[in-house]
Design a protein around this motif. Structure first.
Motif, PDB file in Angstrom:
ATOM      1  N   VAL A  75      19.531  -6.971 -10.881  1.00  0.00           N
ATOM      2  CA  VAL A  75      19.344  -7.161  -9.445  1.00  0.00           C
ATOM      3  C   VAL A  75      18.630  -5.959  -8.832  1.00  0.00           C
ATOM      4  O   VAL A  75      17.710  -6.109  -8.013  1.00  0.00           O
ATOM      5  N   SER A  76      19.042  -4.757  -9.222  1.00  0.00           N
ATOM      6  CA  SER A  76      18.430  -3.538  -8.668  1.00  0.00           C
ATOM      7  C   SER A  76      16.939  -3.484  -8.982  1.00  0.00           C
ATOM      8  O   SER A  76      16.130  -3.102  -8.124  1.00  0.00           O
ATOM      9  N   GLU A  77      16.577  -3.864 -10.190  1.00  0.00           N
ATOM     10  CA  GLU A  77      15.162  -3.864 -10.558  1.00  0.00           C
ATOM     11  C   GLU A  77      14.387  -4.883  -9.736  1.00  0.00           C
ATOM     12  O   GLU A  77      13.243  -4.622  -9.315  1.00  0.00           O
ATOM     13  N   ARG A  78      14.981  -6.038  -9.491  1.00  0.00           N
ATOM     14  CA  ARG A  78      14.307  -7.040  -8.666  1.00  0.00           C
ATOM     15  C   ARG A  78      14.107  -6.529  -7.249  1.00  0.00           C
ATOM     16  O   ARG A  78      13.023  -6.684  -6.658  1.00  0.00           O
ATOM     17  N   VAL A  79      15.141  -5.940  -6.669  1.00  0.00           N
ATOM     18  CA  VAL A  79      15.047  -5.453  -5.296  1.00  0.00           C
ATOM     19  C   VAL A  79      13.981  -4.364  -5.190  1.00  0.00           C
ATOM     20  O   VAL A  79      13.206  -4.330  -4.228  1.00  0.00           O
ATOM     21  N   ALA A  80      13.929  -3.473  -6.171  1.00  0.00           N
ATOM     22  CA  ALA A  80      12.906  -2.430  -6.154  1.00  0.00           C
ATOM     23  C   ALA A  80      11.500  -3.030  -6.245  1.00  0.00           C
ATOM     24  O   ALA A  80      10.570  -2.579  -5.559  1.00  0.00           O
ATOM     25  N   SER A  81      11.339  -4.059  -7.072  1.00  0.00           N
ATOM     26  CA  SER A  81      10.028  -4.709  -7.177  1.00  0.00           C
ATOM     27  C   SER A  81       9.672  -5.435  -5.887  1.00  0.00           C
ATOM     28  O   SER A  81       8.495  -5.474  -5.494  1.00  0.00           O
ATOM     29  N   PHE A  82      10.671  -6.013  -5.201  1.00  0.00           N
ATOM     30  CA  PHE A  82      10.415  -6.661  -3.911  1.00  0.00           C
ATOM     31  C   PHE A  82       9.845  -5.656  -2.918  1.00  0.00           C
ATOM     32  O   PHE A  82       8.883  -5.944  -2.196  1.00  0.00           O
ATOM     33  N   ASP A  83      10.439  -4.486  -2.875  1.00  0.00           N
ATOM     34  CA  ASP A  83      10.006  -3.466  -1.926  1.00  0.00           C
ATOM     35  C   ASP A  83       8.560  -3.057  -2.202  1.00  0.00           C
ATOM     36  O   ASP A  83       7.746  -2.941  -1.271  1.00  0.00           O
ATOM     37  N   GLU A  84       8.228  -2.851  -3.465  1.00  0.00           N
ATOM     38  CA  GLU A  84       6.865  -2.466  -3.806  1.00  0.00           C
ATOM     39  C   GLU A  84       5.872  -3.590  -3.506  1.00  0.00           C
ATOM     40  O   GLU A  84       4.774  -3.352  -2.979  1.00  0.00           O
ATOM     41  N   LEU A  85       6.260  -4.834  -3.826  1.00  0.00           N
ATOM     42  CA  LEU A  85       5.355  -5.964  -3.605  1.00  0.00           C
ATOM     43  C   LEU A  85       5.113  -6.186  -2.119  1.00  0.00           C
ATOM     44  O   LEU A  85       3.981  -6.458  -1.695  1.00  0.00           O
ATOM     45  N   LEU A  86       6.158  -6.058  -1.315  1.00  0.00           N
ATOM     46  CA  LEU A  86       5.995  -6.246   0.129  1.00  0.00           C
ATOM     47  C   LEU A  86       5.114  -5.159   0.729  1.00  0.00           C
ATOM     48  O   LEU A  86       4.333  -5.420   1.649  1.00  0.00           O
ATOM     49  N   THR A  87       5.230  -3.938   0.224  1.00  0.00           N
ATOM     50  CA  THR A  87       4.345  -2.873   0.687  1.00  0.00           C
ATOM     51  C   THR A  87       2.890  -3.207   0.363  1.00  0.00           C
ATOM     52  O   THR A  87       1.982  -3.014   1.191  1.00  0.00           O
ATOM     53  N   THR A  88       2.652  -3.746  -0.840  1.00  0.00           N
ATOM     54  CA  THR A  88       1.304  -4.160  -1.214  1.00  0.00           C
ATOM     55  C   THR A  88       0.804  -5.291  -0.323  1.00  0.00           C
ATOM     56  O   THR A  88      -0.367  -5.308   0.091  1.00  0.00           O
ATOM     57  N   LEU A  89       1.685  -6.244  -0.017  1.00  0.00           N
ATOM     58  CA  LEU A  89       1.285  -7.360   0.847  1.00  0.00           C
ATOM     59  C   LEU A  89       0.970  -6.887   2.260  1.00  0.00           C
ATOM     60  O   LEU A  89       0.060  -7.423   2.912  1.00  0.00           O
ATOM     61  N   VAL A  90       1.695  -5.905   2.741  1.00  0.00           N
ATOM     62  CA  VAL A  90       1.395  -5.355   4.068  1.00  0.00           C
ATOM     63  C   VAL A  90       0.001  -4.741   4.076  1.00  0.00           C
ATOM     64  O   VAL A  90      -0.804  -4.975   4.987  1.00  0.00           O
ATOM     65  N   ASP A  91      -0.306  -3.945   3.040  1.00  0.00           N
ATOM     66  CA  ASP A  91      -1.637  -3.337   2.953  1.00  0.00           C
ATOM     67  C   ASP A  91      -2.719  -4.407   2.859  1.00  0.00           C
ATOM     68  O   ASP A  91      -3.782  -4.289   3.506  1.00  0.00           O
ATOM     69  N   ALA A  92      -2.474  -5.441   2.059  1.00  0.00           N
ATOM     70  CA  ALA A  92      -3.467  -6.510   1.917  1.00  0.00           C
ATOM     71  C   ALA A  92      -3.650  -7.267   3.226  1.00  0.00           C
ATOM     72  O   ALA A  92      -4.777  -7.641   3.595  1.00  0.00           O
ATOM     73  N   THR A  93      -2.558  -7.504   3.945  1.00  0.00           N
ATOM     74  CA  THR A  93      -2.650  -8.215   5.225  1.00  0.00           C
ATOM     75  C   THR A  93      -3.427  -7.404   6.248  1.00  0.00           C
ATOM     76  O   THR A  93      -4.283  -7.936   6.972  1.00  0.00           O
ATOM     77  N   LEU A  94      -3.151  -6.104   6.307  1.00  0.00           N
ATOM     78  CA  LEU A  94      -3.889  -5.251   7.248  1.00  0.00           C
ATOM     79  C   LEU A  94      -5.373  -5.199   6.888  1.00  0.00           C
ATOM     80  O   LEU A  94      -6.235  -5.210   7.777  1.00  0.00           O
ATOM     81  N   ALA A  95      -5.678  -5.148   5.597  1.00  0.00           N
ATOM     82  CA  ALA A  95      -7.078  -5.159   5.180  1.00  0.00           C
ATOM     83  C   ALA A  95      -7.746  -6.478   5.549  1.00  0.00           C
ATOM     84  O   ALA A  95      -8.918  -6.509   5.970  1.00  0.00           O
ATOM     85  N   LYS A  96      -7.011  -7.574   5.393  1.00  0.00           N
ATOM     86  CA  LYS A  96      -7.557  -8.889   5.741  1.00  0.00           C
ATOM     87  C   LYS A  96      -7.795  -8.995   7.244  1.00  0.00           C
ATOM     88  O   LYS A  96      -8.800  -9.556   7.695  1.00  0.00           O
ATOM     89  N   ILE A  97      -6.863  -8.442   8.019  1.00  0.00           N
ATOM     90  CA  ILE A  97      -7.034  -8.458   9.478  1.00  0.00           C
ATOM     91  C   ILE A  97      -8.241  -7.621   9.878  1.00  0.00           C
ATOM     92  O   ILE A  97      -9.044  -8.015  10.744  1.00  0.00           O
ATOM     93  N   THR A  98      -8.411  -6.459   9.239  1.00  0.00           N
ATOM     94  CA  THR A  98      -9.561  -5.608   9.540  1.00  0.00           C
ATOM     95  C   THR A  98     -10.864  -6.315   9.194  1.00  0.00           C
ATOM     96  O   THR A  98     -11.851  -6.260   9.945  1.00  0.00           O
TER      97      THR A  98
END
Length: 359
Positions: free
Chosen positions: A269-292
Motif C-alpha cells: 500500500v505504501s508503495e502505491r501511495v508513493a507512486s500516486f503522489d509522484e504520478l499526480l505531480t507529473t499530471l499537474v505539470d503536464a496539465t499546466l504545460a497543456k494549458i500554456t
C-alpha cells in the motif's frame, strides 16, 4: 492473507466450555458488542462488561472482546476502572485525532489505526471528498480486547464473525483479535488504493488525450486526498514492525508471523501511495504545460485576426482624415478600388495565417 488452521468445534460442549450465565445488566447503547471467548468459542448469553470479565477470571482462561462506538469520557472511564486502562490512553481514545501508533502501559497495549473509505464522485468539485477517514483504537490485555471506533465506517462486525468461524485462531487469545483488526484495516487500504488507481488512470487519459480540458484543480484535489491516505498508511509501518518483532509478550510467537504478513501488505500500500503522489505531480505539470500551449494557440489566433482587421482599418483611417489634397480623391474608381485592396489584403493575410496553422 493466509488463515490460521482451524480444527473445528470438536464438540466443545462436551468439554465443559459452554458453561455461561447471561449477565443481568444489558449492554449500554455505545457498546456495539460484548462477548466472552473460552478456548476459541464464544459463550452464549448477553454480557455486561463487568459480568464478562468476572466470568473469565472465574474460569481462569479465555478473554473478553468489547466493541465501542464513539463513547464519551465518562462512559469509557467506567470500563477503564474495571479493566485497569491507563488514563492517557483513555484520553486519546475519547478525543481521537491521533496518528497511528503503538504504546505499552504496564500489561496493556494501546494501538491506534486510521480507517479509510473510498467515496465515488461523478464529478470532482472543491468540496468533494474521495477518502473518508476514521479512527480505531484497541486496548489489548491478557484477558480482554476493547475496541473503540470513531467514524461512520470500518465496522468490525465482519471481523468478529470471521474470527468466530475460526476457533483455532481465537484460541490464541487477544493478540489474534488484534491481528484480525489490523489485517482488516490494511485490506481496506488495498481496496481504496485500487479505486484511486482507477481514478488516476482516467485523469491520465484525459490529460494526454487531444482536445480535452481537465482543470488542474481536480488533480490538486486528488493529490489532497492521496495525502489524507498517506497520513493513515505511512505511520502504521512502525507499530506493525514492533508487533512482529516481539515488542511485547502479549503477542505470542504464533501470531507474530501473521503480523509480518500484514506488514508486507502495508508495504504494498505504501508503495502505491508513493507512486500516486509522484504520478499526480507529473499530471499537474503536464496539465499546466497543456494549458500554456492552449493559451499560446489562442494568442496566435487573436494576433492573426488583429493583423487581418488592422489592414482595412489602416486604409480606412488614412482616407478618413478628410484632407483636401489626397491621391485619387477625384478618381471615380477610387472607392471600389479601395474596397478591393482591403478585401485582397484580408484574404491574402488569411491564407498566409491558415497555411502557417495560426488559424
Amino acid at each position: 492473507m493466509p488463515s490460521l488452521p482451524s480444527l473445528g468445534l470438536r464438540n466443545r460442549a462436551a468439554r465443559g466450555i459452554a458453561r455461561a450465565v447471561a449477565a443481568p445488566t444489558p449492554s449500554p447503547a455505545y457498546v456495539i458488542d460484548c462477548g466472552v471467548y473460552v478456548d476459541g468459542v464464544r459463550l452464549p448469553g448477553t454480557w455486561s462488561h463487568s459480568a464478562a470479565i468476572e466470568e473469565v477470571r472465574a474460569r481462569g482462561t479465555g478473554f473478553v472482546w468489547i466493541g465501542l462506538h464513539e463513547p464519551d469520557e465518562g462512559q469509557l472511564n467506567v470500563l477503564a476502572e474495571t479493566f485497569g486502562l491507563h488514563e492517557l490512553a483513555v484520553e486519546d481514545a475519547v478525543h481521537a485525532h491521533q496518528r497511528p501508533k503503538l504504546e505499552r502501559y504496564d500489561d496493556t497495549l494501546f494501538m491506534v489505526l486510521k480507517t479509510v473509505r473510498y467515496i465515488a464522485n461523478e464529478k470532482l468539485t472543491a468540496n468533494s471528498e474521495i477518502v473518508e477517514s476514521g479512527e480505531l483504537m484497541a486496548f489489548v490485555g491478557r484477558e480482554f480486547v476493547i475496541t473503540v471506533r470513531h467514524g461512520r465506517h470500518a465496522s468490525l462486525g465482519q471481523v468478529r464473525a470471521q474470527l468466530e468461524l475460526d476457533p483455532e485462531q481465537l484460541r490464541l487469545g487477544p493478540a489474534a483479535v488484534l491481528h484480525g483488526i489490523a489485517d482488516h484495516v490494511v485490506d481496506t487500504y488495498l481496496e481504496v488504493t485500487e479505486a484511486i488507481q482507477d481514478d488516476i488512470d482516467e485523469m491520465e487519459a484525459a490529460v494526454f488525450a487531444p482536445r480535452t480540458r481537465l482543470e488542474a484543480e481536480q488533480i490538486y484535489l486528488m493529490k489532497r486526498e492521496v495525502l489524507e491516505l498517506r497520513r493513515a498508511v505511512m505511520p502504521l509501518a512502525k507499530p506493525l514492525q514492533r508487533l512482529s518483532e516481539g515488542y511485547t509478550p502479549l503477542v505470542p510467537e504464533e501470531v507474530r508471523s501473521y503480523f509480518r504478513n500484514v506488514e508486507d501488505h502495508l508495504t504494498t500500500v505504501s508503495e502505491r501511495v508513493a507512486s500516486f503522489d509522484e504520478l499526480l505531480t507529473t499530471l499537474v505539470d503536464a496539465t499546466l504545460a497543456k494549458i500554456t500551449l492552449q493559451q499560446n494557440t489562442d494568442m496566435r489566433k487573436i494576433s492573426a485576426w488583429v493583423a487581418i482587421v488592422s489592414t482595412p482599418t489602416m486604409i480606412a483611417g488614412i482616407y478618413g482624415m478628410n484632407f483636401d489634397v489626397m491621391p485619387e480623391l477625384g478618381w471615380k474608381f477610387g472607392y471600389p478600388a479601395t474596397l478591393l485592396v482591403m478585401l485582397g489584403a484580408c484574404v491574402t493575410l488569411f491564407k498566409i495565417f491558415r497555411r502557417n496553422k495560426w488559424l
